[in-house]
Scaffold this active site. Structure first.
Site, PDB file in Angstrom:
ATOM      1  N   SER A  71       8.288 106.285  -5.205  1.00  0.00           N
ATOM      2  CA  SER A  71       8.509 105.167  -6.119  1.00  0.00           C
ATOM      3  C   SER A  71       7.204 104.431  -6.364  1.00  0.00           C
ATOM      4  CB  SER A  71       9.556 104.208  -5.539  1.00  0.00           C
ATOM      5  OG  SER A  71       9.880 103.200  -6.473  1.00  0.00           O
ATOM      6  N   ASP A  72       7.112 103.791  -7.506  1.00  0.00           N
ATOM      7  CA  ASP A  72       5.957 102.976  -7.817  1.00  0.00           C
ATOM      8  C   ASP A  72       6.368 101.895  -8.799  1.00  0.00           C
ATOM      9  OD1 ASP A  72       2.909 102.990  -7.290  1.00  0.00           O
ATOM     10  OD2 ASP A  72       3.089 102.537  -9.427  1.00  0.00           O
ATOM     11  N   GLN A  73       5.683 100.773  -8.712  1.00  0.00           N
ATOM     12  CA  GLN A  73       5.970  99.660  -9.615  1.00  0.00           C
ATOM     13  C   GLN A  73       4.679  99.158 -10.236  1.00  0.00           C
ATOM     14  OE1 GLN A  73       7.004  95.487  -8.291  1.00  0.00           O
ATOM     15  NE2 GLN A  73       8.984  96.125  -9.099  1.00  0.00           N
TER      16      GLN A  73
END
Length: 195
Positions: A71-73
């Site tokens: 995941s990445d934001q």
């Protein structure tokens, strides 16, 4: 009876780990070895999506039998990516730039299992409307919370909620760092049993 594959969270984020614990599934945590430098001209949404998939693939290459979550934001202010500030001064500058504005938080998640030939990814977009913050409010907030490891310098799950006017999302956990509705959908598709 189906044997459940090992589950791995490919992330060093304690926020993502805490969110994934809500599923009450055993999982391991493995730090992905991924260069997070944005490509020239890369849009914030594309950056988040690319990095989530790269993290999942990197860990899956080391653990091909496992189901891996990456995941990445990336925070997006008027098309410009805002990363983790890491310092007080950069956090002040970020919050000053965001005050009175709408910031898009692109939170991408990818689920990969090499052995099963499974790969899916999706991105949740959260529209966050910041209040017209005064400098003294920004300073008080940063001294109290010290959110220097958060994209956009604000923790909505903590005191940072007081900085906001409103937020819009179809996957509310995405703002904290892992869109659980999307993650659950992809894990079920990969064969993980969830209620």
């Amino acid at each position: 009876m189906t044997v459940q594959r090992p589950l791995i969270l490919g992330s060093t984020s304690r926020y993502r780990r805490e969110l994934l614990e809500r599923f009450r599934l055993p999982f391991d945590v493995v730090a992905p070895d991924v260069d997070e430098t944005p490509h020239a001209g890369e849009a914030p949404a594309a950056l988040a999506s690319r990095l989530a998939l790269a993290k999942a693939r990197a860990v899956a290459a080391l653990h091909p039998e496992a189901i891996v979550i990456g995941s990445d934001q990336v925070a997006d202010l008027l098309g410009q990516p805002l990363g983790k500030p890491h310092t007080h001064e950069k956090a002040v500058a970020q919050l000053q730039a965001m005050r009175g504005n709408t910031v898009l938080f692109h939170t991408a998640v990818a689920v990969v299992c090499q052995a099963a030939g499974f790969e899916q990814s999706d991105t949740a977009v959260i529209r966050v409307h910041f209040r017209a913050l005064g400098d003294a409010e920004i300073e008080r907030y940063l001294r109290a919370e010290q959110p220097y490891d958060c994209a956009g310098s604000a923790k909505s799950e903590g005191l940072g909620i007081t900085l906001l006017e409103s937020m819009d999302s179809d996957d509310p956990t995405a703002l904290v760092g892992l869109p659980l509705i999307r993650t659950a959908r992809m894990l079920r598709a990969a064969g993980v049993v969830l209620p």
